[in-house]
Design a protein around this motif. Structure first.
Motif, PDB file in Angstrom:
ATOM      1  N   ASP A 163       0.835  -1.201   0.000  1.00 61.50           N
ATOM      2  CA  ASP A 163       0.000   0.000   0.000  1.00 61.50           C
ATOM      3  C   ASP A 163       0.870   1.252   0.000  1.00 61.50           C
ATOM      4  O   ASP A 163       2.051   1.212   0.345  1.00 61.50           O
ATOM      5  N   THR A 164       0.268   2.361  -0.351  1.00 60.27           N
ATOM      6  CA  THR A 164       0.940   3.658  -0.248  1.00 60.27           C
ATOM      7  C   THR A 164       0.398   4.480   0.916  1.00 60.27           C
ATOM      8  O   THR A 164       1.006   5.460   1.319  1.00 60.27           O
ATOM      9  N   LEU A 165      -0.759   4.066   1.440  1.00 61.86           N
ATOM     10  CA  LEU A 165      -1.379   4.732   2.578  1.00 61.86           C
ATOM     11  C   LEU A 165      -1.965   3.677   3.503  1.00 61.86           C
ATOM     12  O   LEU A 165      -2.639   2.750   3.035  1.00 61.86           O
ATOM     13  N   SER A 166      -1.702   3.803   4.790  1.00 63.21           N
ATOM     14  CA  SER A 166      -2.273   2.881   5.771  1.00 63.21           C
ATOM     15  C   SER A 166      -3.346   3.599   6.567  1.00 63.21           C
ATOM     16  O   SER A 166      -3.121   4.706   7.072  1.00 63.21           O
ATOM     17  N   ARG A 167      -4.517   2.971   6.685  1.00 62.58           N
ATOM     18  CA  ARG A 167      -5.646   3.546   7.410  1.00 62.58           C
ATOM     19  C   ARG A 167      -5.803   2.868   8.770  1.00 62.58           C
ATOM     20  O   ARG A 167      -5.683   1.646   8.871  1.00 62.58           O
ATOM     21  N   ILE A 168      -6.096   3.655   9.780  1.00 58.05           N
ATOM     22  CA  ILE A 168      -6.366   3.148  11.121  1.00 58.05           C
ATOM     23  C   ILE A 168      -7.781   3.578  11.479  1.00 58.05           C
ATOM     24  O   ILE A 168      -8.035   4.761  11.755  1.00 58.05           O
ATOM     25  N   TYR A 169      -8.730   2.646  11.406  1.00 61.10           N
ATOM     26  CA  TYR A 169     -10.118   2.949  11.730  1.00 61.10           C
ATOM     27  C   TYR A 169     -10.295   2.916  13.248  1.00 61.10           C
ATOM     28  O   TYR A 169      -9.949   1.930  13.899  1.00 61.10           O
ATOM     29  N   VAL A 170     -10.839   3.996  13.801  1.00 58.87           N
ATOM     30  CA  VAL A 170     -10.981   4.121  15.250  1.00 58.87           C
ATOM     31  C   VAL A 170     -12.417   4.501  15.580  1.00 58.87           C
ATOM     32  O   VAL A 170     -12.988   5.428  14.993  1.00 58.87           O
ATOM     33  N   SER A 171     -13.008   3.781  16.530  1.00 59.45           N
ATOM     34  CA  SER A 171     -14.344   4.095  17.028  1.00 59.45           C
ATOM     35  C   SER A 171     -14.378   3.766  18.524  1.00 59.45           C
ATOM     36  O   SER A 171     -13.333   3.622  19.154  1.00 59.45           O
ATOM     37  N   SER A 172     -15.559   3.629  19.068  1.00 60.67           N
ATOM     38  CA  SER A 172     -15.718   3.304  20.486  1.00 60.67           C
ATOM     39  C   SER A 172     -16.594   2.066  20.628  1.00 60.67           C
ATOM     40  O   SER A 172     -17.453   1.804  19.773  1.00 60.67           O
ATOM     41  N   ASN A 173     -16.375   1.300  21.699  1.00 64.49           N
ATOM     42  CA  ASN A 173     -17.343   0.259  22.028  1.00 64.49           C
ATOM     43  C   ASN A 173     -18.647   0.915  22.448  1.00 64.49           C
ATOM     44  O   ASN A 173     -18.696   2.109  22.749  1.00 64.49           O
ATOM     45  N   GLN A 174     -19.744   0.150  22.456  1.00 63.86           N
ATOM     46  CA  GLN A 174     -21.075   0.717  22.706  1.00 63.86           C
ATOM     47  C   GLN A 174     -21.726   0.066  23.923  1.00 63.86           C
ATOM     48  O   GLN A 174     -21.417  -1.071  24.280  1.00 63.86           O
ATOM     49  N   ARG A 175     -22.645   0.783  24.519  1.00 73.55           N
ATOM     50  CA  ARG A 175     -23.364   0.271  25.690  1.00 73.55           C
ATOM     51  C   ARG A 175     -24.333  -0.842  25.284  1.00 73.55           C
ATOM     52  O   ARG A 175     -25.027  -0.744  24.274  1.00 73.55           O
ATOM     53  N   LEU A 176     -24.394  -1.889  26.099  1.00 80.32           N
ATOM     54  CA  LEU A 176     -25.377  -2.945  25.905  1.00 80.32           C
ATOM     55  C   LEU A 176     -26.662  -2.657  26.682  1.00 80.32           C
ATOM     56  O   LEU A 176     -27.729  -3.137  26.330  1.00 80.32           O
ATOM     57  N   TYR A 177     -26.536  -1.893  27.765  1.00 80.02           N
ATOM     58  CA  TYR A 177     -27.678  -1.639  28.633  1.00 80.02           C
ATOM     59  C   TYR A 177     -27.949  -0.145  28.698  1.00 80.02           C
ATOM     60  O   TYR A 177     -27.034   0.661  28.657  1.00 80.02           O
ATOM     61  N   GLY A 178     -29.208   0.215  28.833  1.00 76.61           N
ATOM     62  CA  GLY A 178     -29.579   1.618  28.920  1.00 76.61           C
ATOM     63  C   GLY A 178     -30.619   1.959  27.876  1.00 76.61           C
ATOM     64  O   GLY A 178     -31.010   1.128  27.054  1.00 76.61           O
ATOM     65  N   PHE A 179     -31.057   3.221  27.875  1.00 82.27           N
ATOM     66  CA  PHE A 179     -32.149   3.646  27.014  1.00 82.27           C
ATOM     67  C   PHE A 179     -31.703   4.607  25.927  1.00 82.27           C
ATOM     68  O   PHE A 179     -32.490   5.024  25.104  1.00 82.27           O
ATOM     69  N   THR A 180     -30.436   4.981  25.911  1.00 88.01           N
ATOM     70  CA  THR A 180     -29.964   5.909  24.891  1.00 88.01           C
ATOM     71  C   THR A 180     -29.624   5.171  23.601  1.00 88.01           C
ATOM     72  O   THR A 180     -29.116   4.052  23.624  1.00 88.01           O
ATOM     73  N   GLU A 181     -29.948   5.775  22.483  1.00 85.16           N
ATOM     74  CA  GLU A 181     -29.608   5.202  21.181  1.00 85.16           C
ATOM     75  C   GLU A 181     -28.443   5.947  20.536  1.00 85.16           C
ATOM     76  O   GLU A 181     -28.050   5.636  19.420  1.00 85.16           O
ATOM     77  N   GLN A 182     -27.914   6.946  21.220  1.00 83.57           N
ATOM     78  CA  GLN A 182     -26.796   7.696  20.693  1.00 83.57           C
ATOM     79  C   GLN A 182     -25.515   6.868  20.783  1.00 83.57           C
ATOM     80  O   GLN A 182     -25.199   6.333  21.851  1.00 83.57           O
ATOM     81  N   PRO A 183     -24.759   6.702  19.695  1.00 83.12           N
ATOM     82  CA  PRO A 183     -23.490   5.952  19.767  1.00 83.12           C
ATOM     83  C   PRO A 183     -22.471   6.701  20.604  1.00 83.12           C
ATOM     84  O   PRO A 183     -22.474   7.935  20.664  1.00 83.12           O
ATOM     85  N   GLU A 184     -21.629   5.930  21.264  1.00 81.63           N
ATOM     86  CA  GLU A 184     -20.577   6.533  22.082  1.00 81.63           C
ATOM     87  C   GLU A 184     -19.536   7.187  21.177  1.00 81.63           C
ATOM     88  O   GLU A 184     -19.066   6.587  20.207  1.00 81.63           O
ATOM     89  N   TYR A 185     -19.194   8.418  21.502  1.00 84.99           N
ATOM     90  CA  TYR A 185     -18.213   9.167  20.717  1.00 84.99           C
ATOM     91  C   TYR A 185     -16.820   8.909  21.276  1.00 84.99           C
ATOM     92  O   TYR A 185     -16.602   9.050  22.488  1.00 84.99           O
ATOM     93  N   PRO A 186     -15.859   8.498  20.432  1.00 86.62           N
ATOM     94  CA  PRO A 186     -14.520   8.192  20.961  1.00 86.62           C
ATOM     95  C   PRO A 186     -13.735   9.419  21.393  1.00 86.62           C
ATOM     96  O   PRO A 186     -12.741   9.297  22.103  1.00 86.62           O
ATOM     97  N   GLY A 187     -14.162  10.605  20.945  1.00 87.96           N
ATOM     98  CA  GLY A 187     -13.422  11.823  21.260  1.00 87.96           C
ATOM     99  C   GLY A 187     -12.526  12.230  20.099  1.00 87.96           C
ATOM    100  O   GLY A 187     -12.395  11.532  19.093  1.00 87.96           O
ATOM    101  N   ASP A 188     -11.898  13.366  20.229  1.00 89.17           N
ATOM    102  CA  ASP A 188     -10.933  13.813  19.225  1.00 89.17           C
ATOM    103  C   ASP A 188      -9.671  12.958  19.335  1.00 89.17           C
ATOM    104  O   ASP A 188      -9.146  12.740  20.433  1.00 89.17           O
ATOM    105  N   LEU A 189      -9.164  12.510  18.194  1.00 87.42           N
ATOM    106  CA  LEU A 189      -8.109  11.503  18.178  1.00 87.42           C
ATOM    107  C   LEU A 189      -6.759  12.077  17.784  1.00 87.42           C
ATOM    108  O   LEU A 189      -6.665  12.961  16.935  1.00 87.42           O
TER     109      LEU A 189
END
Length: 274
Positions: free
Chosen positions: A47-73
């Protein structure tokens, strides 16, 4: 009359005993959620470019449907001698091989941090560039279980590099073409994928795969086959094998199979191939 009364009494007993089986479960505290960075990255000299995909794990319990934000990286990658800052992208991070070449045999250390106070780290050692030969034989046969169908079988054999532990990913791609009555060409694509280690090699350092079959060969006027071989790191092999076991376990009553991770302080995979 007595029998009918007895039936009514039995029904009443059954109804009362059924209500007695109901039980209310009190509310309990859900497990505490521990946020972690989730990283997915496969680096390769090709390759000429390597990508690092970064996200956050998510809650299994609770009532929110908003995905967890990993923050500024932010992040760095090092080859043991040089270290560079990673570029920020919409999917996470990346680096150009002009700034940090990915070289067979070298070990790379990835470090990722977020504004949420999360940190993760992993290492990957790029496999040596080996000359591995692939031999592919194609045979056709007909089956008439319900109707006559032509089957194309692909028999694949590869040489294993002796004296070292090797792991491979063999990818097959068949592109078939069919001309219709109005002379338009219809294209269909089929993929195969197999993860193997050199435990299956014969004494003469050759690995034979089970036949790959294309049962609908008579649906095509012509077809092209591409075979791609990756010489991979052990972590690459273990990660994909665990994904396969997780997704396609045969026993529905077996315990859940955890997906392999080599990320310290987080989850996911950072690995390499040639």
């Amino acid at each position: 009359m007595r029998n009918r009364s007895l039936i009514y009494y039995l029904l009443l007993i059954l109804l009362l005993s059924g209500t007695g089986c109901e039980k209310y479960i009190p509310f309990v505290n859900a497990p505490v959620f521990e946020q972690k960075l989730v990283i997915t990255s496969f680096i390769s000299p090709s390759d000429t470019l390597s990508r690092i995909y970064v996200s956050s794990n998510q809650r299994l319990y609770g009532f929110t449907e908003q995905p967890e934000y990993p923050g500024d990286l932010t992040g760095t990658i090092s080859d043991g001698t040089n270290e560079i800052e990673l570029d920020t992208t919409s999917f996470g991070l990346s680096f150009s091989h002009d700034r940090m070449p990915v070289i067979p045999g070298k070990t790379y250390t990835l470090k990722v941090a977020s504004s949420n106070g999360l940190n993760a780290e992993a290492t990957a050692t790029v496999p040596q560039q080996r000359e591995i030969l692939i031999k592919v034989d194609t045979t056709t046969r007909e089956t008439d279980d319900y109707m006559t169908v032509s089957i194309l079988a692909l028999d694949i054999e590869l040489t294993d590099y002796p004296g070292e532990k090797n792991f491979y990913n063999v990818i097959g791609k068949l592109t078939g073409y069919k001309s219709t009555s109005n002379q338009n060409s219809i294209k269909s694509i089929r993929y195969w994928c197999e993860y193997i280690d050199d435990k299956v090699a014969s004494p003469d350092n050759r690995i034979k795969l089970e036949s790959w079959e294309v049962p609908s060969l008579n649906n095509y006027d012509s077809a092209f086959i591409d075979i791609i071989l990756l010489n991979t790191e052990e972590s690459y092999y273990r990660y994909h094998k665990s994904l396969k076991n997780y997704d396609s376990g045969d026993n529905p009553f077996s315990e859940a199979s955890p997906v392999y991770s080599n990320i310290e302080g987080g989850l996911g995979i950072f690995t390499s191939y040639t």
